[in-house]
Design an enzyme around this catalytic site. Structure first.
Site, PDB file in Angstrom:
ATOM      1  N   LYS A  82       0.838  -1.205   0.000  1.00 35.78           N
ATOM      2  CA  LYS A  82       0.000   0.000   0.000  1.00 35.78           C
ATOM      3  C   LYS A  82       0.872   1.254   0.000  1.00 35.78           C
ATOM      4  O   LYS A  82       0.661   2.190  -0.770  1.00 35.78           O
ATOM      5  CB  LYS A  82      -0.912   0.037   1.223  1.00 35.78           C
ATOM      6  N   ASN A  83       1.875   1.276   0.877  1.00 37.21           N
ATOM      7  CA  ASN A  83       2.661   2.497   1.049  1.00 37.21           C
ATOM      8  C   ASN A  83       3.667   2.736  -0.064  1.00 37.21           C
ATOM      9  O   ASN A  83       4.349   3.759  -0.085  1.00 37.21           O
ATOM     10  CB  ASN A  83       3.337   2.490   2.422  1.00 37.21           C
ATOM     11  N   CYS A  86      -4.603  12.482  12.458  1.00 35.59           N
ATOM     12  CA  CYS A  86      -5.396  11.254  12.609  1.00 35.59           C
ATOM     13  C   CYS A  86      -5.175  10.722  14.007  1.00 35.59           C
ATOM     14  O   CYS A  86      -4.382  11.282  14.767  1.00 35.59           O
ATOM     15  CB  CYS A  86      -5.064  10.258  11.514  1.00 35.59           C
ATOM     16  N   ARG A 131       0.383  14.767  12.875  1.00 37.75           N
ATOM     17  CA  ARG A 131       0.916  14.550  11.519  1.00 37.75           C
ATOM     18  C   ARG A 131       0.961  15.816  10.668  1.00 37.75           C
ATOM     19  O   ARG A 131       0.318  15.889   9.609  1.00 37.75           O
ATOM     20  CB  ARG A 131       0.152  13.428  10.837  1.00 37.75           C
ATOM     21  N   ASP A 136       4.676   0.747  12.076  1.00 41.14           N
ATOM     22  CA  ASP A 136       3.461   0.095  11.562  1.00 41.14           C
ATOM     23  C   ASP A 136       3.334  -1.356  12.017  1.00 41.14           C
ATOM     24  O   ASP A 136       2.364  -2.032  11.671  1.00 41.14           O
ATOM     25  CB  ASP A 136       3.431   0.150  10.032  1.00 41.14           C
ATOM     26  N   ARG A 180      -8.455  -0.840   4.549  1.00 39.58           N
ATOM     27  CA  ARG A 180      -7.641   0.197   3.933  1.00 39.58           C
ATOM     28  C   ARG A 180      -6.247  -0.319   3.575  1.00 39.58           C
ATOM     29  O   ARG A 180      -5.603   0.162   2.664  1.00 39.58           O
ATOM     30  CB  ARG A 180      -7.464   1.398   4.881  1.00 39.58           C
TER      31      ARG A 180
HETATM   32  C1  EPZ Z   1       4.227   6.989   6.072  1.00 39.08           C
HETATM   33  O1  EPZ Z   1       3.450   8.072   6.572  1.00 39.08           O
HETATM   34  C2  EPZ Z   1       3.276   5.786   6.049  1.00 39.08           C
HETATM   35  N1  EPZ Z   1       2.123   6.100   5.221  1.00 39.08           N
HETATM   36  C3  EPZ Z   1       2.811   5.445   7.463  1.00 39.08           C
HETATM   37  O2  EPZ Z   1       2.041   4.241   7.411  1.00 39.08           O
HETATM   38  C4  EPZ Z   1       4.017   5.172   8.329  1.00 39.08           C
HETATM   39  O3  EPZ Z   1       3.608   4.962   9.654  1.00 39.08           O
HETATM   40  C5  EPZ Z   1       4.969   6.390   8.294  1.00 39.08           C
HETATM   41  O4  EPZ Z   1       5.342   6.694   6.937  1.00 39.08           O
HETATM   42  C6  EPZ Z   1       6.249   6.151   9.079  1.00 39.08           C
HETATM   43  O5  EPZ Z   1       6.896   5.025   8.632  1.00 39.08           O
HETATM   44  C7  EPZ Z   1       2.219   6.009   3.877  1.00 39.08           C
HETATM   45  O6  EPZ Z   1       3.243   5.733   3.311  1.00 39.08           O
HETATM   46  C8  EPZ Z   1       0.968   6.265   3.099  1.00 39.08           C
HETATM   47  P1  EPZ Z   1       6.189  10.486   8.105  1.00 39.08           P
HETATM   48  P2  EPZ Z   1       4.016   9.577   6.521  1.00 39.08           P
HETATM   49  O7  EPZ Z   1       6.025  11.757   7.367  1.00 39.08           O
HETATM   50  O8  EPZ Z   1       4.939   9.736   5.381  1.00 39.08           O
HETATM   51  C9  EPZ Z   1       6.451  13.777  11.515  1.00 39.08           C
HETATM   52  C10 EPZ Z   1       0.226   2.780   7.784  1.00 39.08           C
HETATM   53  O9  EPZ Z   1      -0.192   2.260   8.841  1.00 39.08           O
HETATM   54  N2  EPZ Z   1       6.362  14.769  10.424  1.00 39.08           N
HETATM   55  O10 EPZ Z   1       7.389   9.672   7.800  1.00 39.08           O
HETATM   56  O11 EPZ Z   1       2.841  10.464   6.650  1.00 39.08           O
HETATM   57  C11 EPZ Z   1       5.154  12.968  11.641  1.00 39.08           C
HETATM   58  O12 EPZ Z   1       4.186  13.645  12.385  1.00 39.08           O
HETATM   59  C12 EPZ Z   1       0.661   4.264   7.812  1.00 39.08           C
HETATM   60  O13 EPZ Z   1       0.326   2.197   6.713  1.00 39.08           O
HETATM   61  C13 EPZ Z   1       6.496  16.101  10.726  1.00 39.08           C
HETATM   62  O14 EPZ Z   1       6.673  16.473  11.882  1.00 39.08           O
HETATM   63  O15 EPZ Z   1       4.866   9.612   7.889  1.00 39.08           O
HETATM   64  C14 EPZ Z   1       5.659  11.708  12.299  1.00 39.08           C
HETATM   65  O16 EPZ Z   1       5.749  11.906  13.670  1.00 39.08           O
HETATM   66  C15 EPZ Z   1       0.384   4.944   9.099  1.00 39.08           C
HETATM   67  N3  EPZ Z   1       6.409  16.993   9.691  1.00 39.08           N
HETATM   68  C16 EPZ Z   1       7.050  11.541  11.683  1.00 39.08           C
HETATM   69  O17 EPZ Z   1       7.432  12.814  11.193  1.00 39.08           O
HETATM   70  C17 EPZ Z   1       6.211  16.606   8.381  1.00 39.08           C
HETATM   71  O18 EPZ Z   1       6.126  17.457   7.495  1.00 39.08           O
HETATM   72  C18 EPZ Z   1       7.121  10.518  10.558  1.00 39.08           C
HETATM   73  O19 EPZ Z   1       6.077  10.795   9.667  1.00 39.08           O
HETATM   74  C19 EPZ Z   1       6.078  15.246   8.111  1.00 39.08           C
HETATM   75  C20 EPZ Z   1       6.152  14.332   9.141  1.00 39.08           C
END
Ligand code: EPZ
Length: 420
Positions: free
Chosen positions: A22-23, A115, A120, A306, A398
């Protein structure tokens, strides 16, 4: 609305094949917006998030055909204005921002909300785009962005919890059509980022260093259509490995990439689970007693956030104390209160959950709060004595393709029922 009714105390035995990730497929679908030409994506999982992304691409003007795991997208003429409600509903859709700006130099998309697992924010995405010369305004829930031209530069994308996966994807995609060279420092190293870079290069982009913290993108005038097979879903593979171990069964997992889940397999072995690799297949077997292990979630190649909830269930079955620390998302313990309904004893101390394992679980009605929490509740239901009813499984659909059918093939007594 559907729920899953599980009759527990079942050993999982047999073989399962892992679906596409998915990701990986979500940002790859967004990348199809970078060209007018047709793109063909294979091994695309049949998930609600994927069909949702298809609707979003259609709302931007692309034609999308999905059939038997193959998705054809042609984005000949597109608009920079995304459907507010569609985009707001799925966080993963934020990664259309980079491709729209690269191709059209403007975009108007709804701000993805937070969420249940965390606030996020997308500040790092916006920081990276602004570094490329994009002017950004947040107004009435929209990100309104435009640029006369995108110019390559050096940008550091590390944040509070380390790198950002979709942030790295967005900047990598925006930089493919920018003038000059972009260097992304503190880039995410996840296999899904590498898979996206592979697809972009198949479209004629010049991306190097994906999989390392430094990614270099040399801009090109335009991209062409391409075909790509998505990597297998490492989170699904880890979920089935943990389900096999939790039920004391023996499962052969086909089509996985064991090299993408080293951290998980290492912790399973430490806990006393037998894990054998046989080419692309994995055999997971548990017969003896489990040992408590401590887990800290980290960016790739550390232990994936995850898989945290699923691993917590395994530690529930293990006599002794184990500590699970969540370092990526600030509120990703929603499953704890539901596991308590099954008899779990878990205390939350700041970013850590202290799991007192070894108490038998008994079935009860529980509520899924998010995708991975729902997978954990399903595993707990397979182990618990009696019946467990997992409600709101739209979360599960999902991210897991036909999970109940796959589990039934492994001997689980699980059925989809109408939620009352
Ligand atoms: C991806 O989300 C995945 N989703 C998530 O999987 C996964 O948990 C996550 O990466 C971490 O591995 C998809 O790929 C669709 P991040 P993403 O930006 O990219 C903070 C699942 O269950 N952050 O790497 O949205 C954020 O709040 C889902 O399949 C900022 O502060 O995650 C988090 O604490 C859930 N500012 C951390 O960084 C930003 O601009 C990592 O988030 C962006 C992120």
């Amino acid at each position: 609305m559907d729920a899953l009714l599980i009759n527990g105390s079942t050993k999982l035995e047999g073989e399962v094949t892992i679906s596409g990730a998915k990701n990986a497929v979500l940002p790859i679908l967004a990348a199809t917006l970078l060209t007018r030409e047709k793109c063909i994506i294979r091994r695309a999982p049949n998930l609600s998030d994927v069909s949702f992304m298809g609707q979003i691409l259609e709302s931007l003007g692309a034609t999308v055909k999905m059939e038997d795991g193959v998705i054809e997208v042609q984005a000949s003429r597109i608009t920079p204005f995304g459907d507010y409600d569609l985009i707001r509903k799925m966080r993963g859709s934020v990664c259309i921002l980079g491709p729209l700006l690269a191709r059209l130099h403007k975009a108007k998309v709804s701000l993805p909300g937070g969420c249940v697992i965390g606030s996020r924010p997308i500040d790092l995405h916006l920081k990276g785009l602004e570094a490329l010369g994009v002017k950004i305004e947040i107004d009435s829930g929209y990100v309104i962005a435009h640029a006369r031209r995108l110019v390559g530069t050096e940008v550091f994308l590390g944040g509070r919890a380390g790198p950002t996966v979709l942030g790295t994807a967005n900047i990598m995609m925006a930089a493919t059509l920018a003038e000059g060279v972009t260097i992304i420092e503190s880039a995410a190293c996840e296999p899904e980022v590498v898979d996206l870079a592979k697809f972009l290069n198949a479209m004629g982009a010049r991306v190097t260093g994906a999989g390392s913290p430094t990614i270099t993108v040399t801009g090109v005038p335009e991209l062409h259509g391409a075909e790509h097979e998505v990597i297998p879903d490492r989170v699904e593979a880890a979920t089935f490995a943990i389900a096999a171990a939790a039920t004391g069964g023996e499962v052969v997992i086909h089509g996985a990439r064991p090299d993408h889940i080293h951290a998980v397999l290492d912790k399973l072995r430490e806990a006393g689970v037998k894990v054998e690799r046989n080419g692309p297949s994995l055999k997971v077997k548990r017969s003896g007693r489990l040992k408590p292990v401590d887990i800290t979630t980290l960016p790739y190649s550390g232990f994936p956030t995850d898989v945290q909830a699923q691993m917590m269930v395994l530690m529930l079955l293990t006599p002794g104390i184990s500590i699970i620390t969540e370092r990526i998302f600030e509120s990703r313990f929603m499953h704890v209160s539901e596991l308590a309904r099954l008899g779990a004893d878990i205390a939350i101390e700041g970013p850590s959950a202290i799991v007192k394992g070894g108490r038998p679980l008994s079935g009860a009605p529980v509520m899924a709060s998010d995708l991975r929490a729902s997978a954990a509740l399903v595993i707990a239901g397979l182990v618990a004595k009696g019946k467990t009813l997992v409600k709101r499984i739209y979360h599960l659909d999902r991210g897991y393709e036909n999970i109940d059918a796959k589990l039934r093939k492994l001997g689980a007594r699980i059925e989809r029922v109408e939620e009352t």
